[in-house]
Design a protein around this motif. Structure first.
Motif, PDB file in Angstrom:
ATOM      1  N   LEU A   1      21.050 -27.332  20.502  1.00 59.05           N
ATOM      2  CA  LEU A   1      20.611 -26.846  19.190  1.00 59.05           C
ATOM      3  C   LEU A   1      21.788 -26.282  18.396  1.00 59.05           C
ATOM      4  CD1 LEU A   1      17.264 -25.181  20.348  1.00 59.05           C
ATOM      5  CD2 LEU A   1      17.569 -27.422  19.238  1.00 59.05           C
TER       6      LEU A   1
ATOM      7  N   SER B   1      23.118 -27.522  14.687  1.00 60.48           N
ATOM      8  CA  SER B   1      23.355 -26.671  13.516  1.00 60.48           C
ATOM      9  C   SER B   1      24.799 -26.777  13.037  1.00 60.48           C
ATOM     10  CB  SER B   1      23.004 -25.214  13.841  1.00 60.48           C
ATOM     11  OG  SER B   1      23.948 -24.699  14.745  1.00 60.48           O
TER      12      SER B   1
ATOM     13  N   TRP C   1       7.646 -36.059  31.837  1.00 64.03           N
ATOM     14  CA  TRP C   1       8.499 -35.406  30.833  1.00 64.03           C
ATOM     15  C   TRP C   1       9.958 -35.785  31.046  1.00 64.03           C
ATOM     16  CZ3 TRP C   1      12.352 -31.825  32.112  1.00 64.03           C
ATOM     17  CH2 TRP C   1      12.969 -31.190  31.025  1.00 64.03           C
TER      18      TRP C   1
ATOM     19  N   SER D   1      13.303 -40.443  12.636  1.00 65.78           N
ATOM     20  CA  SER D   1      12.199 -39.657  13.188  1.00 65.78           C
ATOM     21  C   SER D   1      12.305 -39.615  14.715  1.00 65.78           C
ATOM     22  CB  SER D   1      10.864 -40.262  12.758  1.00 65.78           C
ATOM     23  OG  SER D   1      10.789 -41.592  13.218  1.00 65.78           O
TER      24      SER D   1
ATOM     25  N   HIS E   1      14.347 -36.664  15.391  1.00 60.99           N
ATOM     26  CA  HIS E   1      13.626 -35.415  15.143  1.00 60.99           C
ATOM     27  C   HIS E   1      12.642 -35.107  16.262  1.00 60.99           C
ATOM     28  CE1 HIS E   1      15.029 -35.953  10.821  1.00 60.99           C
ATOM     29  NE2 HIS E   1      15.644 -34.898  11.336  1.00 60.99           N
ATOM     30  N   GLY E   2      12.025 -36.172  16.794  1.00 60.32           N
ATOM     31  CA  GLY E   2      11.153 -35.989  17.948  1.00 60.32           C
ATOM     32  C   GLY E   2      11.915 -35.422  19.141  1.00 60.32           C
TER      33      GLY E   2
ATOM     34  N   ALA F   1      14.772 -33.733  19.041  1.00 59.98           N
ATOM     35  CA  ALA F   1      15.219 -32.361  18.748  1.00 59.98           C
ATOM     36  C   ALA F   1      14.075 -31.374  18.968  1.00 59.98           C
ATOM     37  CB  ALA F   1      15.746 -32.286  17.315  1.00 59.98           C
ATOM     38  N   ASP F   2      12.879 -31.788  18.592  1.00 58.61           N
ATOM     39  CA  ASP F   2      11.708 -30.916  18.826  1.00 58.61           C
ATOM     40  C   ASP F   2      11.515 -30.667  20.321  1.00 58.61           C
ATOM     41  OD1 ASP F   2      11.277 -30.780  16.156  1.00 58.61           O
ATOM     42  OD2 ASP F   2       9.619 -32.259  16.104  1.00 58.61           O
ATOM     43  N   ALA F   3      11.636 -31.755  21.115  1.00 58.87           N
ATOM     44  CA  ALA F   3      11.458 -31.625  22.559  1.00 58.87           C
ATOM     45  C   ALA F   3      12.500 -30.678  23.149  1.00 58.87           C
ATOM     46  CB  ALA F   3      11.556 -33.004  23.222  1.00 58.87           C
TER      47      ALA F   3
ATOM     48  N   ALA G   1      13.997 -28.253  21.496  1.00 63.70           N
ATOM     49  CA  ALA G   1      13.675 -26.897  21.030  1.00 63.70           C
ATOM     50  C   ALA G   1      12.617 -26.267  21.938  1.00 63.70           C
ATOM     51  CB  ALA G   1      13.195 -26.943  19.578  1.00 63.70           C
ATOM     52  N   VAL G   2      11.652 -27.090  22.355  1.00 64.52           N
ATOM     53  CA  VAL G   2      10.638 -26.588  23.292  1.00 64.52           C
ATOM     54  C   VAL G   2      11.301 -26.229  24.625  1.00 64.52           C
ATOM     55  CG1 VAL G   2       8.591 -27.223  24.642  1.00 64.52           C
ATOM     56  CG2 VAL G   2       8.748 -27.868  22.209  1.00 64.52           C
TER      57      VAL G   2
END
Lengths: 355, 355
Positions: free
Chosen positions: A37, A41, A76, A172, A175-176, A178-180, A182-183
């Motif tokens: 992450l 940034s 996962w 996308s 982005h998927g 990156a979301d994973a 972040a979780v």
């Protein structure tokens, strides 16, 4: 940059006994997710550093989740691994083309060097007046043209890789991912087995990864590679490219298994063998060199297939190709001596590992 | 044929003390003169064997007369030496071109080998049906053309060398030389010093020859050559040919001094050091390989300068050039390890000398 090493974690301090494996593994994975992450940034500010962070953490999350798959949710881990592999490959390509061009340009400079010669003219062999100052011969001209051709081709490839990376980062799919991640930074999906004490669970899994590496390495023709100038890697330099590929593949496979072992050992409490860790790091540098030389040789061969090039250019590319294949062989030689220092009659002494 | 070795005389039995040096030296020179005359009478029957005898004895008479010049008439030795050098070079050229073509053809076959690849296809990497049976790619085609080009050029050179040798053998210059050798077969022009006991006179002169060799060898970059894959011999492969020549010259010089030392040791009573004699013989083989590889590399570079060749041909010649320069380096490496086995951190083990 050898494989994002600045991010490697020291596991010098052994964790206390009885700590659940999942705690140590979770901490490691969360740390890598945070690095990911942070890399994200950093994009736009320092893209090279950002990509380095993104790729390094992506490879580590994927590799460690693979090695310790018994401790994390299987579905996962597999799904994330595929996505991380895609991202790491996509982001890595630009730097690879840049490195390849640098390697080939440097080799061409070395292969067409003239300065060194003038310094060593022995007094007894003084050449006729002015013979050192003649116009550059066809071969040196070929080297300059080959350098220009490679620069054109590899810069184009690099630019395309750059666009592809930008496109990937805006997709996308990314982005998927990156979301994973972040979780993952807050919650690692662990299995029940991860509750076992780390010292009972982590070392066997890391040991399994190491055994896979050791087996793949044992299948390499190390005995031959330990004889300098055996020319195996140069064999078939003029044959179908497939021949070199088939010969190189097991070495590339070992490079990947080596990386898995190195990352596995970064998890605290997994491996307490410092000399082995050092040897793995040294071996990784050599197999990285092996891969870069093999790919540079292929790039030289590919450039030689450009239609309508001058014979002198093609000649220089041929010299370059053989030179890089010899570097492939030199890397194998160094790897063999590192891996089995007392085999094959070649006993390594101080200072012989670095060429 | 490594330097006419079948003619080398064993000096295993030490002659009795007090024998005049001239007696042993004279016997050796007369023996070589007789070998020369035998070679002469063999011409027309078995030319290859005849030339081998002529060249071997010519080199030995010239070399030994040079090393022990204090014991033979100086003017005679110098004049004869020039003529013997001329004959040896003239007769040697045909075999050199033949050997060079064989070396380069063999290297091209090795560099474009495809058979080996099919045998090592791993089951997991089975290529798509038929992909191993595609038409030979441009590079393999280039290798075939390069082989044909080299065959044309080196066969032409060989034919010319053959004619030149025939012409030389029919010349009055040669008849003058043959007469001088016929005289030598019965009478060696010795100096007064040759009456001294052999053990007082021969070893110091042989030692002097060995010292000259040791000094020239000490000036070689042996330390660098003892590190495998240091790529020094490949440096400047695309630069002016002069660069390679200047780099190679000291090694060729050592080859000549080595030969003088070997021949000097063939005179009975001159050297009693069997291990040294063996080492010199081994070193001679390596420096012969060094020379042949250097000359083969130059031939590949020269063929690449042929006008209007196809780029694929030029490419193959480039690969070949670099391959031969690497063999130059391999010979230097082997020589370094033979000459100073415990230096530079590379300790030779059993079986590492022969590639």
């Amino acid at each position: 940059m050898p494989d994002g090493d600045p991010m490697a974690r020291s596991n010098g301090s052994t964790p206390p006994r009885g700590v659940p494996a999942g705690e140590l593994l979770g901490e490691y994975l969360r740390g890598q997710a945070i690095a990911f992450l942070r890399g994200l940034s950093l994009r736009g500010e320092d893209d090279a550093a950002a990509d380095e962070l993104l790729r390094g953490s992506a490879r580590r999350i994927g590799g460690v989740a693979h090695t310790y798959s018994a401790l994390v949710d299987a579905g996962w881990a597999h799904g994330l691994g595929v996505e991380l592999g895609w991202l790491s490959a996509t982001l890595g390509r630009e730097a690879q083309y840049a490195g390849r061009l640098e390697r080939l340009s440097e080799a061409l400079r070395r292969l067409s060097a003239t300065g060194a010669a003038e310094a060593v003219v022995p007094v007894t062999a003084q050449p006729a007046e002015g013979s050192l100052r003649t116009a550059p011969p066809a071969l040196a001209l070929g080297a300059a043209r080959a350098a220009a051709l490679l620069e054109r081709q590899l810069t184009l490839a690099r630019t395309r890789a750059h666009s592809a990376a930008l496109q990937a980062l805006g997709s996308s799919r990314f982005h998927g991912l990156a979301d994973a991640i972040a979780v993952l930074a807050s919650e690692v999906p662990l299995t029940a087995e991860a509750q076992e004490p780390a010292e009972a669970v982590l070392p066997p899994l890391a040991g399994q990864a190491y055994r896979r590496l050791a087996e793949a390495t044992a299948a390499l023709p190390l005995h031959r590679a330990a004889h300098p100038y055996n020319a195996e890697a140069v064999q078939a330099a003029l044959g179908p490219e497939l021949t070199a590929d088939l010969q190189d593949t097991p070495w590339h496979q070992v490079r990947i298994l080596l990386r898995l072992s190195r990352y596995a050992a970064e998890v605290p409490g997994a491996v307490a063998d410092e000399p082995r860790a050092r040897r793995l790091a040294e071996a990784a540098v050599l197999l990285q060199r092996h891969r870069e030389a093999a790919e540079a040789a292929a790039a030289a061969a590919s450039a030689a297939r450009t239609p309508r090039i001058a014979p002198a250019t093609a000649y220089a590319l041929g010299v370059l190709h053989a030179d890089q294949r010899h570097d492939v062989e030199a890397a194998r030689f160094a790897f063999s001596r590192l891996w089995q220092p007392h085999a094959a009659g070649t006993v390594p002494g101080p200072g012989t590992r670095e060429e």
